[in-house]
Design a protein around this motif. Structure first.
Motif, PDB file in Angstrom:
ATOM      1  N   PRO A 164      -1.053  17.843   0.422  1.00  0.00           N
ATOM      2  CA  PRO A 164      -1.383  17.215  -0.862  1.00  0.00           C
ATOM      3  C   PRO A 164      -2.623  17.845  -1.467  1.00  0.00           C
ATOM      4  CG  PRO A 164      -2.006  15.793   0.950  1.00  0.00           C
ATOM      5  CD  PRO A 164      -1.229  16.925   1.551  1.00  0.00           C
ATOM      6  N   GLN A 165      -2.626  17.974  -2.776  1.00  0.00           N
ATOM      7  CA  GLN A 165      -3.812  18.476  -3.473  1.00  0.00           C
ATOM      8  C   GLN A 165      -4.639  17.346  -4.073  1.00  0.00           C
ATOM      9  OE1 GLN A 165      -1.673  21.434  -5.975  1.00  0.00           O
ATOM     10  NE2 GLN A 165      -2.980  22.936  -4.957  1.00  0.00           N
ATOM     11  N   MET A 166      -4.124  16.139  -3.909  1.00  0.00           N
ATOM     12  CA  MET A 166      -4.875  14.971  -4.347  1.00  0.00           C
ATOM     13  C   MET A 166      -4.618  13.837  -3.384  1.00  0.00           C
ATOM     14  SD  MET A 166      -2.634  13.401  -7.480  1.00  0.00           S
ATOM     15  CE  MET A 166      -0.940  12.837  -7.210  1.00  0.00           C
ATOM     16  N   LYS A 167      -5.572  12.940  -3.311  1.00  0.00           N
ATOM     17  CA  LYS A 167      -5.430  11.709  -2.542  1.00  0.00           C
ATOM     18  C   LYS A 167      -5.037  10.609  -3.513  1.00  0.00           C
ATOM     19  CE  LYS A 167      -8.431  10.658   0.625  1.00  0.00           C
ATOM     20  NZ  LYS A 167      -9.673  10.233   1.341  1.00  0.00           N
ATOM     21  N   LEU A 168      -3.993   9.870  -3.182  1.00  0.00           N
ATOM     22  CA  LEU A 168      -3.472   8.864  -4.100  1.00  0.00           C
ATOM     23  C   LEU A 168      -3.270   7.543  -3.366  1.00  0.00           C
ATOM     24  CD1 LEU A 168      -2.245   8.207  -6.949  1.00  0.00           C
ATOM     25  CD2 LEU A 168      -0.031   8.890  -5.986  1.00  0.00           C
ATOM     26  N   TYR A 169      -3.891   6.486  -3.891  1.00  0.00           N
ATOM     27  CA  TYR A 169      -3.660   5.134  -3.396  1.00  0.00           C
ATOM     28  C   TYR A 169      -3.054   4.315  -4.529  1.00  0.00           C
ATOM     29  CZ  TYR A 169      -7.230   6.362   0.114  1.00  0.00           C
ATOM     30  OH  TYR A 169      -7.968   6.967   1.105  1.00  0.00           O
ATOM     31  N   ILE A 170      -1.970   3.623  -4.241  1.00  0.00           N
ATOM     32  CA  ILE A 170      -1.404   2.665  -5.193  1.00  0.00           C
ATOM     33  C   ILE A 170      -1.417   1.311  -4.495  1.00  0.00           C
ATOM     34  CG2 ILE A 170       0.547   2.077  -6.669  1.00  0.00           C
ATOM     35  CD1 ILE A 170       1.461   4.990  -6.432  1.00  0.00           C
ATOM     36  N   LEU A 192       0.845  -1.186   0.000  1.00  0.00           N
ATOM     37  CA  LEU A 192       0.000   0.000   0.000  1.00  0.00           C
ATOM     38  C   LEU A 192       0.879   1.234   0.000  1.00  0.00           C
ATOM     39  CD1 LEU A 192      -2.424  -1.057   2.900  1.00  0.00           C
ATOM     40  CD2 LEU A 192      -2.654  -1.595   0.464  1.00  0.00           C
ATOM     41  N   ASP A 193       0.857   1.993  -1.081  1.00  0.00           N
ATOM     42  CA  ASP A 193       1.529   3.288  -1.143  1.00  0.00           C
ATOM     43  C   ASP A 193       0.448   4.361  -1.155  1.00  0.00           C
ATOM     44  OD1 ASP A 193       4.036   2.168  -1.192  1.00  0.00           O
ATOM     45  OD2 ASP A 193       4.266   2.275  -3.367  1.00  0.00           O
ATOM     46  N   VAL A 194       0.493   5.251  -0.171  1.00  0.00           N
ATOM     47  CA  VAL A 194      -0.613   6.196   0.017  1.00  0.00           C
ATOM     48  C   VAL A 194      -0.074   7.596   0.250  1.00  0.00           C
ATOM     49  CG1 VAL A 194      -2.617   6.779   1.425  1.00  0.00           C
ATOM     50  CG2 VAL A 194      -2.045   4.376   1.005  1.00  0.00           C
ATOM     51  N   PHE A 195      -0.625   8.559  -0.492  1.00  0.00           N
ATOM     52  CA  PHE A 195      -0.304   9.977  -0.310  1.00  0.00           C
ATOM     53  C   PHE A 195      -1.616  10.676  -0.008  1.00  0.00           C
ATOM     54  CE2 PHE A 195       1.090  14.112  -2.577  1.00  0.00           C
ATOM     55  CZ  PHE A 195       1.545  14.642  -1.381  1.00  0.00           C
ATOM     56  N   SER A 196      -1.783  11.144   1.227  1.00  0.00           N
ATOM     57  CA  SER A 196      -3.056  11.738   1.596  1.00  0.00           C
ATOM     58  C   SER A 196      -2.865  12.725   2.731  1.00  0.00           C
ATOM     59  CB  SER A 196      -4.066  10.655   2.003  1.00  0.00           C
ATOM     60  OG  SER A 196      -3.725  10.087   3.245  1.00  0.00           O
ATOM     61  N   PHE A 202       5.162   8.863  -6.809  1.00  0.00           N
ATOM     62  CA  PHE A 202       5.214   8.502  -5.387  1.00  0.00           C
ATOM     63  C   PHE A 202       6.644   8.182  -4.971  1.00  0.00           C
ATOM     64  CE2 PHE A 202       5.064   5.825  -1.696  1.00  0.00           C
ATOM     65  CZ  PHE A 202       4.045   6.361  -0.927  1.00  0.00           C
ATOM     66  N   ASN A 203       7.331   7.363  -5.738  1.00  0.00           N
ATOM     67  CA  ASN A 203       8.691   6.962  -5.370  1.00  0.00           C
ATOM     68  C   ASN A 203       9.645   8.155  -5.323  1.00  0.00           C
ATOM     69  OD1 ASN A 203       8.107   4.217  -5.056  1.00  0.00           O
ATOM     70  ND2 ASN A 203       8.431   3.805  -7.229  1.00  0.00           N
ATOM     71  N   ALA A 204       9.533   9.056  -6.302  1.00  0.00           N
ATOM     72  CA  ALA A 204      10.414  10.218  -6.330  1.00  0.00           C
ATOM     73  C   ALA A 204      10.136  11.148  -5.155  1.00  0.00           C
ATOM     74  CB  ALA A 204      10.259  10.967  -7.654  1.00  0.00           C
TER      75      ALA A 204
END
Length: 309
Positions: A228-234, A126-130, A296-298
């Protein structure tokens, strides 16, 4: 994305609060697709607001395509359309660049069924940016309960990488006072919400390791110096879910009870737009999942710092 919490005293924002509460219930499947919502009178009584306020809240949900209203019958949670395309699971390696991407037409997109799918894999990533992981934490607890109850075979490993905003020393675009002033108290409030949900998520996953149901569990948290300006789930490097944080004017109640006008992004049930890796798509469609993973990785490696909690 931060929560309203208790009902706002300012009537100007009550309809947003009602919409947020209903959106969260739809996202958690308290209301299922096609299910009828309570009547406007019942909702007004439940939330302690006027029917006009409920009507405004339902208008927001209709605009977001979360519900449909049938004349003389009431409002219903939107159902998945018949033309939704089911994309086959990928068989190759994402690193090899053989997967392409299609956009899945699933309005509204709920996080839970995608996590159900992700946790049925042997290796869960789970990679998450929120903003706070509020939605994610609750759904991860659901999956933990499924594993403990024996409803699904436990995965061999679970890895979660969480990218979150640094609330301690960095001025954030949101949440902030409407005046534009950076208020440490507003950031501290967000930090408390953020910390509590990370703790919930981490505790759920490490309980699986403590019970010896999952062999390997790793939860890492890093902070970035911006909101963050967006919620991102990978999910498992295969599925990308993306939603947008829309700044809105609202009120925040501080620990001392003071209410201040803020710009923030409210609600935990934001519409998510899904993209799935697929072996049968054109090369032109291959950008979204690959670009999301690269982004996400960068960001994780170059802009984020390790969290102290």
């Amino acid at each position: 994305m931060t929560s309203h919490g208790s009902v706002p005293r300012d009537a100007k924002f009550q309809y947003r609060w009602v919409a947020d509460e209903l959106r969260k219930e739809i996202n958690s499947e308290a209301y299922g697709p096609g299910e009828r919502l309570a009547t406007q009178e019942e909702l007004a009584s439940r939330f302690g607001v006027s029917r006009a306020t409920v009507s405004q809240a339902l208008a927001i949900l209709r605009k977001e395509e979360l519900i449909v209203t049938r004349q003389g019958s009431g409002s219903y949670v939107a159902s998945e359309p018949d033309e939704t395309r089911q994309v086959p699971a990928p068989t190759g390696s994402p690193e090899g660049g053989v997967w392409a991407v299609v956009s899945e037409r699933v309005p509204p997109v709920l996080l839970r069924p995608y996590l159900v799918e992700a946790f049925e894999a042997n290796v869960v990533k789970l990679d998450v940016f929120s903003m706070t992981t509020e939605s994610l934490a609750a759904r991860v607890v659901d999956q933990k309960d499924r594993i403990v109850a024996g409803e699904v075979s436990p995965p061999r490993s679970i890895t979660a990488r969480l990218l979150l905003p640094n609330t301690e020393s960095t001025a954030l675009a949101i949440p902030r006072q409407v005046s534009g002033e950076d208020d440490p108290r507003v950031r501290a409030r967000l930090g408390g919400i953020l910390h509590s949900h990370v703790t919930m998520l981490r505790s759920a996953l490490f309980e699986l390791r403590r019970l010896k149901l999952v062999e390997e569990v790793d939860v890492q948290v890093r902070l970035v110096p911006f909101a963050p300006q967006m919620k991102l789930y990978i999910l498992n490097n295969r599925v990308v879910l993306q939603g947008f944080y829309i700044p809105e004017e609202g009120t925040a109640t501080l620990p001392d009870g003071e209410e201040i006008a803020t710009y923030d992004a409210y609600g935990t049930g934001a519409t998510l737009y899904p993209f799935r890796a697929s072996a049968d798509s054109t090369p032109e469609q291959a950008g979204v999942v690959r670009a999301a993973r690269k982004f996400f990785n960068a960001t994780w490696e170059n802009l984020a710092t390790r969290a102290a909690f």
